[in-house]
Design an enzyme around this catalytic site. Structure first.
Site, PDB file in Angstrom:
ATOM      1  N   SER A 152       0.774  -0.946  -0.184  1.00 13.56           N
ATOM      2  CA  SER A 152       0.099  -0.301   0.048  1.00 13.56           C
ATOM      3  C   SER A 152       1.107   1.496   0.400  1.00 13.56           C
ATOM      4  O   SER A 152       0.676   2.329  -0.542  1.00 13.56           O
ATOM      5  CB  SER A 152      -1.588  -0.210   1.159  1.00 13.56           C
ATOM      6  OG  SER A 152       0.133  -0.073   2.313  1.00 13.56           O
ATOM      7  N   GLU A 182      10.674  -8.949  -4.447  1.00 21.26           N
ATOM      8  CA  GLU A 182      11.604  -7.523  -4.185  1.00 21.26           C
ATOM      9  C   GLU A 182      13.017  -7.201  -3.825  1.00 21.26           C
ATOM     10  O   GLU A 182      13.983  -6.651  -4.128  1.00 21.26           O
ATOM     11  CB  GLU A 182      11.002  -7.225  -2.866  1.00 21.26           C
ATOM     12  CG  GLU A 182       8.998  -6.854  -3.302  1.00 21.26           C
ATOM     13  CD  GLU A 182       7.976  -7.025  -1.953  1.00 21.26           C
ATOM     14  OE1 GLU A 182       7.298  -6.094  -2.033  1.00 21.26           O
ATOM     15  OE2 GLU A 182       8.858  -7.245  -0.744  1.00 21.26           O
TER      16      GLU A 182
HETATM   17  C1  5RP Z   1       5.267  -7.004   0.132  1.00 21.58           C
HETATM   18  C2  5RP Z   1       6.257  -6.577   0.585  1.00 21.58           C
HETATM   19  C3  5RP Z   1       5.375  -4.511   1.168  1.00 21.58           C
HETATM   20  O1  5RP Z   1       6.544  -3.992   1.296  1.00 21.58           O
HETATM   21  C4  5RP Z   1       5.244  -4.567   2.505  1.00 21.58           C
HETATM   22  O2  5RP Z   1       4.044  -5.857   3.254  1.00 21.58           O
HETATM   23  C5  5RP Z   1       4.709  -3.018   3.356  1.00 21.58           C
HETATM   24  O3  5RP Z   1       3.681  -3.407   2.790  1.00 21.58           O
HETATM   25  P1  5RP Z   1       1.935  -1.776   3.170  1.00 21.58           P
HETATM   26  O4  5RP Z   1       3.171  -0.670   2.707  1.00 21.58           O
HETATM   27  O5  5RP Z   1       0.431  -2.503   2.517  1.00 21.58           O
HETATM   28  O6  5RP Z   1       2.185  -2.341   4.755  1.00 21.58           O
HETATM   29  O7  5RP Z   1       7.384  -6.902   1.434  1.00 21.58           O
HETATM   30  O8  5RP Z   1       5.741  -8.033  -0.190  1.00 21.58           O
END
Ligand code: 5RP
Length: 225
Positions: free
Chosen positions: A30, A105
């Site tokens: 998000s 990532e």
């Molecule tokens: C996805 C990730 C995201 O960066 C992490 O979960 C943070 O997400 P958000 O900004 O929705 O809290 O690692 O794999």
């Protein structure tokens, strides 16, 4: 400031690091989605850049905003990656993978000259581990790996998706969420996880984050340089 405003503030600061001609990794989640919207706005204003997205969802968002998306058939390294996180500690070690995209990532971050992490204030912790550590595993190995992972000192559960089916990553694997409560030695745990056959990638990012931008009520806090 709401959490949403904190994410927006961190995202706004992060896009100021992007310069003309850069190849930029676009994160998932998000907070990253807010950053991608802002990148789209800068591209509309004339910024010339190409992007490597870290998930199918981010690829779709970027393309819909007119950002040129490329894969590793076109580029072999990146100038910068901007991504969110689930936890960050004072050494800028991260837990990522809440969205299940940590495999791509980590690959994208590893090929980037610089990684900028963006987050709202609650993601900053003194010790990693309250967030369940995501571990991407080969489907065939998943049942056996649950007990192997528990042997490392956690409670391990296969992740379900919104439809109550098991969650499947963009690469077709399962995710096991590991509840360690506290991770006393992240480096050792990363090593232990990496050497377990069937584990594709874990969500500990150690030595990746160069700069962490945290949205707080007092402004954007900057860790690292
Ligand atoms: C996805 C990730 C995201 O960066 C992490 O979960 C943070 O997400 P958000 O900004 O929705 O809290 O690692 O794999």
């Amino acid at each position: 400031m709401t959490e949403d405003e904190q994410k927006q503030a961190a995202a706004e600061k992060s896009v100021s690091y992007i310069e003309d001609g850069m190849v930029v990794g676009l994160g998932t989640g998000s907070c990253a989605a807010k950053m991608v919207d802002l990148v789209g706005a800068r591209v509309k204003d004339g910024l010339k850049m190409t992007a490597v997205p870290t998930s199918e969802a981010t690829a779709q968002q970027a393309q819909s905003l007119g950002i040129e998306v490329v894969g590793f058939d076109r580029v072999s390294s990146l100038d910068l990656t901007i991504d969110g996180t689930d936890e960050v500690d004072p050494q800028r070690r991260l837990i990522k993978g809440g969205g299940g995209a940590h495999l791509r990532e980590k690959i994208v971050a590893s090929l980037s000259d610089r990684m900028i992490v963006i987050a709202e204030a609650k993601k900053k912790v003194t010790q990693l581990g309250a967030f369940k550590l995501p571990v991407e595993v080969i489907r065939f190995a998943a049942p056996a790996l649950l007990s192997r992972l528990e042997g490392l000192g956690c409670e391990a559960h296969l992740r379900s998706g919104s439809d109550n089916e098991l969650f499947v990553t963009d690469e077709g694997n399962y995710v096991i969420d590991c509840d360690f409560k506290v991770i006393a030695n992240p480096e050792q745990l990363a090593l232990d996880l990496s050497t377990l056959p069937g584990v594709v990638e874990h969500g500990l990012f150690i030595g990746y984050a160069d700069v962490v931008l945290i949205g707080t009520d007092a402004g954007v806090e900057i860790l690292g340089s």
